[in-house]
Motif scaffolding. Structure first.
Motif, PDB file in Angstrom:
ATOM      1  N   SER A  51       0.584  -1.155   0.047  1.00 16.40           N
ATOM      2  CA  SER A  51       0.078   0.134   0.065  1.00 16.40           C
ATOM      3  C   SER A  51       0.922   1.236   0.094  1.00 16.40           C
ATOM      4  CB  SER A  51      -0.914   0.088   1.192  1.00 16.40           C
ATOM      5  OG  SER A  51      -1.887  -1.118   0.949  1.00 16.40           O
ATOM      6  N   GLY A  53       1.169   3.988  -1.292  1.00 19.21           N
ATOM      7  CA  GLY A  53       0.413   5.481  -1.783  1.00 19.21           C
ATOM      8  C   GLY A  53       1.185   6.028  -2.765  1.00 19.21           C
ATOM      9  N   ASP A  71       0.042  -1.455  -4.789  1.00 12.82           N
ATOM     10  CA  ASP A  71      -1.253  -0.757  -4.045  1.00 12.82           C
ATOM     11  C   ASP A  71      -2.453  -0.854  -5.118  1.00 12.82           C
ATOM     12  OD1 ASP A  71      -1.215   2.311  -2.389  1.00 12.82           O
ATOM     13  OD2 ASP A  71      -3.096   1.984  -3.675  1.00 12.82           O
ATOM     14  N   SER A  73      -4.528   1.321  -5.824  1.00 14.81           N
ATOM     15  CA  SER A  73      -5.149   2.456  -6.862  1.00 14.81           C
ATOM     16  C   SER A  73      -4.125   2.961  -7.672  1.00 14.81           C
ATOM     17  CB  SER A  73      -5.088   3.659  -5.416  1.00 14.81           C
ATOM     18  OG  SER A  73      -4.916   4.904  -6.080  1.00 14.81           O
ATOM     19  N   MET A  76      -2.616   6.528  -7.021  1.00 17.69           N
ATOM     20  CA  MET A  76      -1.429   6.509  -6.157  1.00 17.69           C
ATOM     21  C   MET A  76      -0.175   5.919  -6.847  1.00 17.69           C
ATOM     22  SD  MET A  76      -2.009   7.559  -3.034  1.00 17.69           S
ATOM     23  CE  MET A  76      -3.708   7.673  -1.933  1.00 17.69           C
ATOM     24  N   SER A 113       4.989  -1.641   6.099  1.00 11.26           N
ATOM     25  CA  SER A 113       3.443  -0.925   5.698  1.00 11.26           C
ATOM     26  C   SER A 113       3.493   0.328   6.694  1.00 11.26           C
ATOM     27  CB  SER A 113       2.530  -2.121   6.392  1.00 11.26           C
ATOM     28  OG  SER A 113       1.190  -1.277   6.810  1.00 11.26           O
ATOM     29  N   SER A 116      -1.437   1.893   6.613  1.00  8.88           N
ATOM     30  CA  SER A 116      -2.141   0.890   5.968  1.00  8.88           C
ATOM     31  C   SER A 116      -2.937  -0.050   6.503  1.00  8.88           C
ATOM     32  CB  SER A 116      -1.666   0.417   4.781  1.00  8.88           C
ATOM     33  OG  SER A 116      -0.712  -0.635   5.019  1.00  8.88           O
TER      34      SER A 116
END
Ligand SMILES: C[S@@+](CC[C@H](N)C(=O)[O-])C[C@H]1O[C@@H](n2cnc3c(N)ncnc32)[C@H](O)[C@@H]1O
Length: 206
Positions: A51, A53, A71, A73, A76, A113, A116
């Motif tokens: 994750s 970002g 991730d 997204s 991101m 991490s 997250s």
């Protein structure tokens, strides 16, 4: 405490919308920056960042490290690609859900991490996966936020959890220490800040 339910595509959309904000934050030298630096100076070797970002943590990794970054997204990941290019870092980006993605077992020297564990529907599953991806003598580094030990702050966190989750996609009231203590991670060292809502955890697979 309970887990609030949200369609995964909707959660991706919520994070897609926040990508610009995370990208700007990567340049601010605030408390978040200081805590990351403190924790992430322990990162070595082959790094797996979950994750990722907008790639805020890349700046803290040794230049020699190989980075794999996951991730779900796309926005991101796109921002994180800009940050990686800016810093001249080669990063193996993987677009996918951390709860489902296939990654090689016992491979990474450092699994990371940051902020997250609050987002996943099943954080205990992700902690288990972290332990499985980490080399036996590797490190797991966590910078996470969760429920305070202060009863008044915790009450506010419980009250605002549902609103916050719908707005930004993360839970404010998870008991991070308990989750880690009950996972296949062994805590080597931990530090706690802001009425015990913020945790730095140095761990290893059991
Ligand atoms: C609060 S942001 C933190 C980003 C970054 N780790 C940092 O510290 O700046 C949470 C990140 O987790 C990602 N994320 C949340 N749930 C995920 C999942 N199930 N699989 C993959 N990425 C996820 C979001 O897209 C977002 O980039």
């Amino acid at each position: 405490m309970g887990v609030l339910k949200m369609n995964i595509d909707h959660q991706v959309e919520i994070f897609n919308k926040q990508a610009g904000k995370y990208y700007k934050r990567a340049k601010q030298k605030n408390m978040d920056f200081r805590l990351r630096r403190k924790l992430l100076q322990s990162a070595t070797g082959d790094i797996l960042e979950l994750s990722v970002g907008a790639g805020m943590s890349f700046q803290f990794y040794p230049k020699s490290s190989r980075i794999t970054a996951v991730d779900f997204s796309p926005n991101m990941i796109n921002r994180a690609k800009l940050v990686a290019a800016d810093q001249g870092r080669q990063v193996d980006f993987r677009l996918g859900n951390v709860e489902e993605i296939a990654l090689p077992e016992k491979t990474y020297d450092t699994v990371i991490s940051t902020l997250s564990l609050c987002s996943y529907p099943h954080p205990e599953k992700v902690l288990k996966r972290m332990a499985s991806w980490c080399k036996e003598d590797g490190k797991i580094l966590l910078f996470e936020h969760g429920i305070s030990t202060n009863t008044f702050v915790a009450w506010i966190q419980h009250k605002t959890n549902s609103f916050y989750f719908k707005k930004v996609g993360c839970h404010t009231n998870r008991d991070i220490l308990k989750l880690v203590q009950e996972s296949p991670l062994s805590i080597v060292k931990s530090e706690h800040y802001v009425l015990n809502t913020v945790h730095l955890i140095w761990a290893k697979p059991v």
